[in-house]
Enzyme design. Structure first.
Site, PDB file in Angstrom:
ATOM      1  N   GLU A 164     -16.040   6.411   4.802  1.00  0.00           N
ATOM      2  CA  GLU A 164     -15.012   5.853   5.967  1.00  0.00           C
ATOM      3  C   GLU A 164     -15.191   6.898   6.843  1.00  0.00           C
ATOM      4  O   GLU A 164     -15.673   8.024   6.693  1.00  0.00           O
ATOM      5  CB  GLU A 164     -13.905   5.320   5.503  1.00  0.00           C
ATOM      6  CG  GLU A 164     -12.943   6.560   5.059  1.00  0.00           C
ATOM      7  CD  GLU A 164     -11.458   5.918   4.479  1.00  0.00           C
ATOM      8  OE1 GLU A 164     -10.878   4.952   5.197  1.00  0.00           O
ATOM      9  OE2 GLU A 164     -10.847   6.312   3.504  1.00  0.00           O
ATOM     10  N   ARG A 183       0.783  -1.233  -0.145  1.00  0.00           N
ATOM     11  CA  ARG A 183       0.061  -0.052  -0.007  1.00  0.00           C
ATOM     12  C   ARG A 183       0.876   1.040  -0.185  1.00  0.00           C
ATOM     13  O   ARG A 183       0.418   2.172  -0.458  1.00  0.00           O
ATOM     14  CB  ARG A 183      -0.985   0.056   1.185  1.00  0.00           C
ATOM     15  CG  ARG A 183      -1.821   1.221   0.998  1.00  0.00           C
ATOM     16  CD  ARG A 183      -3.153   1.019   2.106  1.00  0.00           C
ATOM     17  NE  ARG A 183      -2.499   1.131   3.606  1.00  0.00           N
ATOM     18  CZ  ARG A 183      -3.024   0.805   4.620  1.00  0.00           C
ATOM     19  NH1 ARG A 183      -4.352   0.213   4.601  1.00  0.00           N
ATOM     20  NH2 ARG A 183      -2.646   0.872   5.899  1.00  0.00           N
ATOM     21  N   LYS A 232      -2.589   6.611   1.483  1.00  0.00           N
ATOM     22  CA  LYS A 232      -2.244   7.117   2.598  1.00  0.00           C
ATOM     23  C   LYS A 232      -1.377   8.417   2.747  1.00  0.00           C
ATOM     24  O   LYS A 232      -0.300   8.327   3.378  1.00  0.00           O
ATOM     25  CB  LYS A 232      -1.795   5.947   3.597  1.00  0.00           C
ATOM     26  CG  LYS A 232      -2.197   5.853   5.139  1.00  0.00           C
ATOM     27  CD  LYS A 232      -1.903   4.732   5.751  1.00  0.00           C
ATOM     28  CE  LYS A 232      -1.978   4.799   7.419  1.00  0.00           C
ATOM     29  NZ  LYS A 232      -3.471   5.309   7.801  1.00  0.00           N
TER      30      LYS A 232
HETATM   31  N1  PLP Z   1      -8.938   4.663   6.712  1.00  0.00           N
HETATM   32  C1  PLP Z   1      -8.244   5.331   6.859  1.00  0.00           C
HETATM   33  C2  PLP Z   1      -8.383   6.752   6.369  1.00  0.00           C
HETATM   34  C3  PLP Z   1      -7.064   5.295   7.682  1.00  0.00           C
HETATM   35  O1  PLP Z   1      -6.239   6.056   8.215  1.00  0.00           O
HETATM   36  C4  PLP Z   1      -6.867   3.717   8.292  1.00  0.00           C
HETATM   37  C5  PLP Z   1      -5.455   3.585   9.034  1.00  0.00           C
HETATM   38  O2  PLP Z   1      -4.713   2.932   8.510  1.00  0.00           O
HETATM   39  C6  PLP Z   1      -7.474   2.795   7.646  1.00  0.00           C
HETATM   40  C7  PLP Z   1      -8.887   3.207   6.963  1.00  0.00           C
HETATM   41  C8  PLP Z   1      -7.492   1.398   8.252  1.00  0.00           C
HETATM   42  O3  PLP Z   1      -6.550   0.755   7.538  1.00  0.00           O
HETATM   43  P1  PLP Z   1      -5.722  -0.524   7.859  1.00  0.00           P
HETATM   44  O4  PLP Z   1      -6.670  -1.560   8.647  1.00  0.00           O
HETATM   45  O5  PLP Z   1      -4.946  -0.945   6.942  1.00  0.00           O
HETATM   46  O6  PLP Z   1      -4.780   0.073   9.481  1.00  0.00           O
HETATM   47  C1  COI Z   2      -3.887   3.452  11.775  1.00  0.00           C
HETATM   48  O1  COI Z   2      -4.524   2.844  11.865  1.00  0.00           O
HETATM   49  O2  COI Z   2      -2.700   2.752  11.542  1.00  0.00           O
HETATM   50  C2  COI Z   2      -3.935   4.594  11.074  1.00  0.00           C
HETATM   51  O3  COI Z   2      -2.975   5.243  10.493  1.00  0.00           O
HETATM   52  C3  COI Z   2      -5.045   5.622  11.560  1.00  0.00           C
HETATM   53  C4  COI Z   2      -4.970   6.734  12.169  1.00  0.00           C
HETATM   54  C5  COI Z   2      -4.012   6.528  13.244  1.00  0.00           C
HETATM   55  C6  COI Z   2      -4.410   7.564  11.391  1.00  0.00           C
END
Ligand code: PLP
Ligand code: COI
Length: 341
Positions: free
Chosen positions: A222, A84, A186
């Site tokens: 989201e 990612r 991200k």
């Molecule tokens: N959506 C956003 C905007 C986020 O910042 C995050 C955090 O990483 C997620 C979703 C969840 O992603 P993940 O499950 O890969 O941590």
């Molecule tokens: C995560 O879940 O790792 C995130 O980046 C979410 C938030 C702390 C920005």
């Protein structure tokens, strides 16, 4: 065995920054990444006109290291974070940090801070924050040519105060991501633009924002830092499909767990805001959020209540299975767990 763990009250940790001993640093110059080092210096020194400072050329990742029930230290699917981050870098005109090196850097950072990995059962984990930024001076609007990739570690507790107490969301008047923008990667800029909306949500007494699609403002997307799952009255797990949300690794894992471990039907599809009152459970999912139950959602005075008492039945099963896999209590699918020690 001698206990060398740091003297930290693990179970009282919130989701905040705690300085740890080492961070990984690698610099990109003249088209190449250097070998990378572990550094004791938690500060970053860059030019006043660095690309990240002027035009926010930066992206990041988030993953955790866990102590398992049998005393190992593991990470959860770091290959997907590497992939990612590669997508984020391409979208932001930054060089990719190669996947094998990303995973090696994660391992090195965790090993160097092993005494900060919270013990099994403490409710805390070691959060890892890989990130990259443009470091050389730019002043015309163009990408930097020099970059720094870093990973730091910080022990964390629950993202939302109160642990698994249901949270409240409101639909903000602000948008998070444009139709062909950067919502699916991200990028730091996505979070910068959400800061006003989150402060406003907190001021109004809500924990988070439930963003709608900015093109039509009819579909659920989201929150600022997590994806969303719903459970229908007949126990189907549904989650929004959208090209403008971050492809959460937790959400992808939960959908697999729902289907393959719990035998539930799953569906990734567009979800209209108008239909969410028909669902019986709602939760936020992400590395930081893990699986946080949503008690209610408010949109311009209209309130949708899922229940403020605790986790719904299916949410609880998903939570127990996912965390069971992460903590080594339940066998993981092939390739999900990277053993570090
Ligand atoms: N959506 C956003 C905007 C986020 O910042 C995050 C955090 O990483 C997620 C979703 C969840 O992603 P993940 O499950 O890969 O941590
Ligand atoms: C995560 O879940 O790792 C995130 O980046 C979410 C938030 C702390 C920005």
């Amino acid at each position: 065995m001698l206990n060398t763990k740091k003297d930290i009250e693990w179970s009282s940790l919130g989701f905040g920054y705690v300085k740890t001993d080492y961070r990984y640093v690698s610099n990109y110059k003249d088209g190449n990444w250097d070998d990378g080092v572990l550094s004791a210096d938690e500060t970053v020194t860059i030019n006043e006109s660095a690309g990240v400072l002027q035009y926010a050329q930066t992206c990041f990742e988030g993953l955790k290291a866990y102590t398992t029930v049998d005393g190992h230290v593991v990470c959860f699917r770091p290959d997907l974070n590497a992939q990612r981050m590669a997508e984020s870098c391409k979208r932001l005109e930054m060089p990719v940090f190669p996947q094998e090196r990303f995973i090696d850097a994660v391992v090195k950072t965790v090993k160097a801070n092993i005494d900060y990995v919270p013990p099994y059962g403490s409710g805390a984990t070691l959060y890892l924050r890989p990130y990259m930024f443009g470091s050389n001076p730019v002043i015309g609007v163009k990408p930097a040519v020099e970059f720094q990739f870093r990973i730091f570690a910080t022990p964390v507790g629950p993202y939302f105060k109160g642990g698994v107490k249901p949270i409240s969301l409101r639909v903000p008047d602000f948008d998070r991501a444009a139709p062909k923008g950067t919502g699916h990667v991200k990028a730091g800029l996505n979070y910068a633009m959400s800061l006003h909306a989150i402060v406003d949500a907190h001021n109004q007494g809500y924990n988070e924002n439930m963003y709608l699609d900015s093109a039509t403002r009819t579909k659920v997307e989201e929150t600022g830092g997590a994806n969303i799952i719903f459970v229908t009255k007949d126990n189907k797990v549904v989650t929004p499909k959208s090209s403008t949300i971050l492809p959460s690794i937790t959400r992808r894992s939960l959908m697999y767990v729902a289907k393959e471990y719990l035998g539930l039907e799953t569906e990734e599809r567009e979800i209209l805001f108008d239909e969410i009152e028909n669902f019986k459970e709602c939760a936020l999912c992400g590395t930081a959020a893990v699986l946080s139950p949503v008690g209610k959602v408010v949109n311009n005075g209209r309130e949708i209540v899922y229940g403020m008492d605790g986790m719904g039945e299916i949410t609880k099963k998903l939570y127990d299975t996912l965390t069971g896999i992460q903590m080594g209590r339940i066998d993981a699918p092939e390739g999900w767990i990277k053993v570090i020690q």
